[in-house]
Design an enzyme around this catalytic site. Structure first.
Site, PDB file in Angstrom:
ATOM      1  N   ASN A 115      -8.782  23.442 -40.795  1.00 14.93           N
ATOM      2  CA  ASN A 115      -9.328  22.068 -41.378  1.00 14.93           C
ATOM      3  C   ASN A 115     -10.570  21.355 -41.018  1.00 14.93           C
ATOM      4  O   ASN A 115     -10.373  21.227 -39.463  1.00 14.93           O
ATOM      5  CB  ASN A 115      -7.529  20.867 -41.427  1.00 14.93           C
ATOM      6  CG  ASN A 115      -8.525  19.869 -42.057  1.00 14.93           C
ATOM      7  OD1 ASN A 115      -9.556  19.385 -42.392  1.00 14.93           O
ATOM      8  ND2 ASN A 115      -7.418  18.501 -42.415  1.00 14.93           N
ATOM      9  N   ARG A 161      -8.727  23.805 -45.862  1.00 21.12           N
ATOM     10  CA  ARG A 161      -8.835  22.845 -46.686  1.00 21.12           C
ATOM     11  C   ARG A 161      -9.520  22.534 -47.179  1.00 21.12           C
ATOM     12  O   ARG A 161     -10.832  22.807 -45.983  1.00 21.12           O
ATOM     13  CB  ARG A 161      -7.983  21.915 -45.735  1.00 21.12           C
ATOM     14  CG  ARG A 161      -8.361  20.476 -46.583  1.00 21.12           C
ATOM     15  CD  ARG A 161      -7.859  19.067 -45.394  1.00 21.12           C
ATOM     16  NE  ARG A 161      -8.131  18.255 -46.449  1.00 21.12           N
ATOM     17  CZ  ARG A 161      -8.073  16.900 -45.814  1.00 21.12           C
ATOM     18  NH1 ARG A 161      -8.870  17.003 -44.512  1.00 21.12           N
ATOM     19  NH2 ARG A 161      -7.917  15.878 -46.352  1.00 21.12           N
ATOM     20  N   HIS A 202      -6.447  13.684 -51.666  1.00 25.31           N
ATOM     21  CA  HIS A 202      -4.713  13.809 -50.392  1.00 25.31           C
ATOM     22  C   HIS A 202      -4.187  14.785 -51.822  1.00 25.31           C
ATOM     23  O   HIS A 202      -2.924  14.329 -52.154  1.00 25.31           O
ATOM     24  CB  HIS A 202      -4.171  12.248 -50.711  1.00 25.31           C
ATOM     25  CG  HIS A 202      -4.183  11.499 -50.081  1.00 25.31           C
ATOM     26  ND1 HIS A 202      -4.615  10.233 -49.867  1.00 25.31           N
ATOM     27  CD2 HIS A 202      -5.099  11.704 -48.320  1.00 25.31           C
ATOM     28  CE1 HIS A 202      -5.727   9.797 -48.781  1.00 25.31           C
ATOM     29  NE2 HIS A 202      -5.465  10.514 -47.604  1.00 25.31           N
ATOM     30  N   HIS A 209       0.736   7.585 -50.163  1.00 29.35           N
ATOM     31  CA  HIS A 209       0.501   8.777 -49.127  1.00 29.35           C
ATOM     32  C   HIS A 209      -0.827   7.888 -48.045  1.00 29.35           C
ATOM     33  O   HIS A 209      -0.830   6.702 -48.657  1.00 29.35           O
ATOM     34  CB  HIS A 209      -0.851   9.605 -49.716  1.00 29.35           C
ATOM     35  CG  HIS A 209      -1.148  10.351 -47.756  1.00 29.35           C
ATOM     36  ND1 HIS A 209      -0.732  11.633 -47.996  1.00 29.35           N
ATOM     37  CD2 HIS A 209      -1.906  10.121 -47.017  1.00 29.35           C
ATOM     38  CE1 HIS A 209      -1.393  11.648 -47.172  1.00 29.35           C
ATOM     39  NE2 HIS A 209      -1.757  11.184 -46.265  1.00 29.35           N
ATOM     40  N   LEU A 210       0.366   6.917 -47.795  1.00 34.93           N
ATOM     41  CA  LEU A 210      -0.318   5.747 -46.265  1.00 34.93           C
ATOM     42  C   LEU A 210      -0.653   5.997 -44.904  1.00 34.93           C
ATOM     43  O   LEU A 210       0.179   5.985 -44.111  1.00 34.93           O
ATOM     44  CB  LEU A 210       1.040   4.718 -46.635  1.00 34.93           C
ATOM     45  CG  LEU A 210       1.560   4.558 -47.730  1.00 34.93           C
ATOM     46  CD1 LEU A 210       1.948   3.165 -47.275  1.00 34.93           C
ATOM     47  CD2 LEU A 210       0.331   4.076 -48.270  1.00 34.93           C
ATOM     48  N   GLY A 211      -1.462   6.467 -45.179  1.00 37.02           N
ATOM     49  CA  GLY A 211      -1.909   7.402 -43.671  1.00 37.02           C
ATOM     50  C   GLY A 211      -3.314   6.078 -43.155  1.00 37.02           C
ATOM     51  O   GLY A 211      -3.332   5.008 -43.340  1.00 37.02           O
ATOM     52  N   GLY A 241      -6.280   6.744 -43.658  1.00 36.17           N
ATOM     53  CA  GLY A 241      -6.631   7.227 -44.929  1.00 36.17           C
ATOM     54  C   GLY A 241      -5.296   6.871 -46.558  1.00 36.17           C
ATOM     55  O   GLY A 241      -4.390   7.486 -45.966  1.00 36.17           O
ATOM     56  N   ARG A 273     -11.152   1.593 -44.499  1.00 31.48           N
ATOM     57  CA  ARG A 273     -12.037   1.078 -45.692  1.00 31.48           C
ATOM     58  C   ARG A 273     -11.697  -0.042 -46.301  1.00 31.48           C
ATOM     59  O   ARG A 273     -10.004  -0.352 -45.952  1.00 31.48           O
ATOM     60  CB  ARG A 273     -11.306   2.584 -45.780  1.00 31.48           C
ATOM     61  CG  ARG A 273     -12.116   3.753 -46.155  1.00 31.48           C
ATOM     62  CD  ARG A 273     -11.833   5.389 -46.233  1.00 31.48           C
ATOM     63  NE  ARG A 273     -11.883   6.246 -45.158  1.00 31.48           N
ATOM     64  CZ  ARG A 273     -10.520   6.707 -45.983  1.00 31.48           C
ATOM     65  NH1 ARG A 273     -10.855   7.472 -46.772  1.00 31.48           N
ATOM     66  NH2 ARG A 273     -10.200   7.606 -44.943  1.00 31.48           N
ATOM     67  N   ARG A 298       0.299   0.651 -35.560  1.00 35.30           N
ATOM     68  CA  ARG A 298       1.384   0.162 -34.536  1.00 35.30           C
ATOM     69  C   ARG A 298       0.775  -1.047 -34.334  1.00 35.30           C
ATOM     70  O   ARG A 298       1.336  -1.856 -33.789  1.00 35.30           O
ATOM     71  CB  ARG A 298       1.068   1.271 -33.977  1.00 35.30           C
ATOM     72  CG  ARG A 298       1.845   2.709 -34.458  1.00 35.30           C
ATOM     73  CD  ARG A 298       2.092   3.604 -33.540  1.00 35.30           C
ATOM     74  NE  ARG A 298       0.967   4.433 -34.206  1.00 35.30           N
ATOM     75  CZ  ARG A 298       0.509   5.429 -33.801  1.00 35.30           C
ATOM     76  NH1 ARG A 298       1.668   6.348 -33.093  1.00 35.30           N
ATOM     77  NH2 ARG A 298      -0.304   6.421 -33.796  1.00 35.30           N
ATOM     78  N   GLY A 302       3.877   5.710 -43.668  1.00 35.67           N
ATOM     79  CA  GLY A 302       5.046   5.494 -45.343  1.00 35.67           C
ATOM     80  C   GLY A 302       5.548   6.343 -44.155  1.00 35.67           C
ATOM     81  O   GLY A 302       7.328   5.959 -45.275  1.00 35.67           O
ATOM     82  N   GLU A 304       0.546  19.229 -45.567  1.00 34.53           N
ATOM     83  CA  GLU A 304      -0.367  19.530 -45.924  1.00 34.53           C
ATOM     84  C   GLU A 304      -0.675  21.296 -46.237  1.00 34.53           C
ATOM     85  O   GLU A 304      -1.290  21.190 -47.025  1.00 34.53           O
ATOM     86  CB  GLU A 304      -1.595  18.777 -45.958  1.00 34.53           C
ATOM     87  CG  GLU A 304      -0.851  17.147 -46.852  1.00 34.53           C
ATOM     88  CD  GLU A 304      -2.645  16.112 -45.962  1.00 34.53           C
ATOM     89  OE1 GLU A 304      -2.671  15.479 -44.957  1.00 34.53           O
ATOM     90  OE2 GLU A 304      -3.743  15.910 -47.242  1.00 34.53           O
TER      91      GLU A 304
HETATM   92  P1  ADP Z   1      -4.587  10.397 -41.047  1.00 34.29           P
HETATM   93  O1  ADP Z   1      -3.963  12.243 -41.022  1.00 34.29           O
HETATM   94  O2  ADP Z   1      -5.718  10.201 -42.432  1.00 34.29           O
HETATM   95  O3  ADP Z   1      -5.864  10.540 -40.125  1.00 34.29           O
HETATM   96  P2  ADP Z   1      -1.941   9.481 -40.303  1.00 34.29           P
HETATM   97  O4  ADP Z   1      -0.926  10.203 -41.726  1.00 34.29           O
HETATM   98  O5  ADP Z   1      -1.370  10.790 -39.419  1.00 34.29           O
HETATM   99  O6  ADP Z   1      -3.140   9.505 -40.918  1.00 34.29           O
HETATM  100  O7  ADP Z   1      -1.223   8.244 -39.931  1.00 34.29           O
HETATM  101  C1  ADP Z   1      -1.930   7.428 -39.368  1.00 34.29           C
HETATM  102  C2  ADP Z   1      -1.315   5.704 -38.892  1.00 34.29           C
HETATM  103  O8  ADP Z   1       0.141   6.042 -39.229  1.00 34.29           O
HETATM  104  C3  ADP Z   1      -1.511   5.450 -38.176  1.00 34.29           C
HETATM  105  O9  ADP Z   1      -2.435   3.906 -38.631  1.00 34.29           O
HETATM  106  C4  ADP Z   1      -0.885   5.093 -37.052  1.00 34.29           C
HETATM  107  O10 ADP Z   1      -0.844   3.467 -36.755  1.00 34.29           O
HETATM  108  C5  ADP Z   1       0.614   4.712 -38.836  1.00 34.29           C
HETATM  109  N1  ADP Z   1       1.365   5.160 -37.514  1.00 34.29           N
HETATM  110  C6  ADP Z   1       1.960   6.647 -37.512  1.00 34.29           C
HETATM  111  N2  ADP Z   1       3.556   6.209 -37.350  1.00 34.29           N
HETATM  112  C7  ADP Z   1       3.893   4.751 -36.914  1.00 34.29           C
HETATM  113  C8  ADP Z   1       5.338   3.718 -36.768  1.00 34.29           C
HETATM  114  N3  ADP Z   1       5.912   3.957 -35.999  1.00 34.29           N
HETATM  115  N4  ADP Z   1       4.467   2.155 -36.739  1.00 34.29           N
HETATM  116  C9  ADP Z   1       3.489   2.206 -37.765  1.00 34.29           C
HETATM  117  N5  ADP Z   1       2.535   2.993 -37.732  1.00 34.29           N
HETATM  118  C10 ADP Z   1       2.504   4.142 -37.743  1.00 34.29           C
END
Ligand code: ADP
Length: 397
Positions: free
Chosen positions: A7, A91, A180, A208-210, A212, A241, A285, A333, A384
């Protein structure tokens, strides 16, 4: 069969080597600061100590070379030689309207990926550099492109067209693509299994809550709508964003702030979302802990975030005429019980009831609803890289 999954970002490269016999990760790692000073490789071989290689990486070819050296290293390696690799899976972020599935990389495929560079200027050029680097270092090795957009190519016109002059779609391919895709596909397949229903019969909404974030409506095994659009800026509020805003705000900001279109794009992509609202951080966090300590703006940012996720779930329930399951995945998520609880607090009108005890989990495949809930809600860790490796295996036959 061993598959290397790559990736490539603009200055980074993430990798996993997966043994497809048992789908176990043999090694994974990350190259950072490619093309700038202090570049480093962090290599984590399963069952051995992690190692850091601090060596200059002028470009992605240097990075891929270091990764291949690490994988075959006598001490830190996990394979004897590159002959053990059956294929490399890349990817690729944008496949435009060219690709609705993963493909072996040929000259024609590379041309199509290049044609999509305008649509994903930060990602597709880096993906292509990674592909070229592998071709140079492992000539003849099968290479596969797996697209973030491919899964969403099943969206109907009514979902993917913007209500702008149709000729803008014909001329510039301005439409909704969605992203995603590998994650939405992976967790929705598992959700159908958890429901005990055939994938082709289920109605599933995946969140999908990351960093992004996007929501997807999957009806009878097909993505029928998703919240990201022409670019990954549309839809939910995210870490940095804005997600959906009135497009008139762009011209208004340019005039009032005296800034360029590029500056506004930067503001909406990098300085907005929960970071912009809270002024605390883009990391949930930090925001959750600030809110707990009484920071009102952090709480407002979280409220706005949860509200939008719930709105999309409502919209997609309407789009599909119901839903059998809702899935939460990715960093937030999978890990944030409070996010899931807050989002679901809007959904009692759908007959959804969350079991607080079951919801108190992290990074696990769990049904977090009570037995009488009308719609099941699952947390499912995404993977992924595994989807990419599985697609390579399928293509290799
Ligand atoms: P990406 O792959 O899009 O960079 P991730 O799927 O790793 O992102 O998600 C990152 C997000 O998940 C960050 O905002 C992080 O704060 C949140 N996160 C990870 N662990 C926790 C947790 N225990 N509680 C709350 N948020 C969390």
């Amino acid at each position: 069969m061993k598959i290397l999954v790559l990736n490539c970002g603009s200055s980074s490269l993430k990798y996993q080597l997966i043994n497809m016999i048992d789908e176990c990760v043999l090694a994974k790692g990350l190259c950072e600061r490619i093309g700038i000073e202090k570049s480093r490789l962090e290599h984590s071989p399963t069952g051995k100590d992690k190692c850091i290689v601090e060596e200059p990486m002028n470009d992605h070819t240097d990075a891929v070379r270091l990764v291949l050296n690490a994988l075959t290293d006598a001490a830190q390696g996990v394979i004897q030689s590159l002959d053990e690799l059956s294929a490399v899976g890349h990817r690729v972020v944008h496949g435009g309207e060219f690709f609705s599935d993963s493909v072996f990389i040929t000259d024609e495929v590379k041309k199509a990926i290049e044609a999509c560079c305008d649509l994903a200027p930060l990602h597709n050029p880096a993906n292509l550099i990674g592909i070229h680097a592998c071709e140079r270092l492992m000539p003849g090795k099968p290479q596969v492109a797996v697209f973030d957009t491919a899964f969403h190519q099943t969206m109907p016109e009514r979902a993917y067209l913007y209500a702008i002059p149709y000729k803008m779609y014909e001329k510039h391919k301005i439409r909704r693509y969605g992203f995603h895709g590998t994650s939405h596909k992976y967790v929705s397949v598992l959700a159908a299994e958890m429901l005990g229903k055939s994938y082709n019969e289920a109605k599933i909404i995946t969140c999908h809550l990351g960093n992004g974030a996007s929501v997807c409506a999957i009806d009878h095994g097909k993505s029928v709508d998703t919240s990201m659009g022409f670019t990954p800026l549309e839809g939910l509020a995210m870490g940095t964003r804005s997600g959906d805003i009135d497009p008139a705000v762009i011209a208004f900001l340019m005039q009032k702030e005296g800034i360029s279109a590029k500056d506004v794009e930067n503001l909406l992509n990098k300085k907005s979302g929960v970071l912009g609202l809270s002024d605390v951080s883009s990391d949930f966090r930090d925001i959750e802990s600030a809110a707990k300590n009484g920071n009102q703006r952090a709480q407002t940012a979280l409220d706005a975030y949860h509200y939008r996720v719930a709105k999309y779930i409502g919209a997609y329930t309407a789009a599909m005429g119901g839903a059998d399951a809702i899935v939460f995945t990715a960093g937030l998520g999978e890990n944030s019980a409070s996010t899931r609880a807050e989002v679901c607090s809007y959904l009692s009108y759908l007959g959804i009831t969350i079991d607080a005890e079951k919801n108190n989990c992290r990074g696990k495949k769990v049904d977090i609803t009570t037995s009488d809930s009308k719609i099941r809600v699952f947390t499912i860790p995404t993977n992924e890289e595994l989807v990419i490796a599985r697609d390579c295996k399928a293509l290799l036959g």
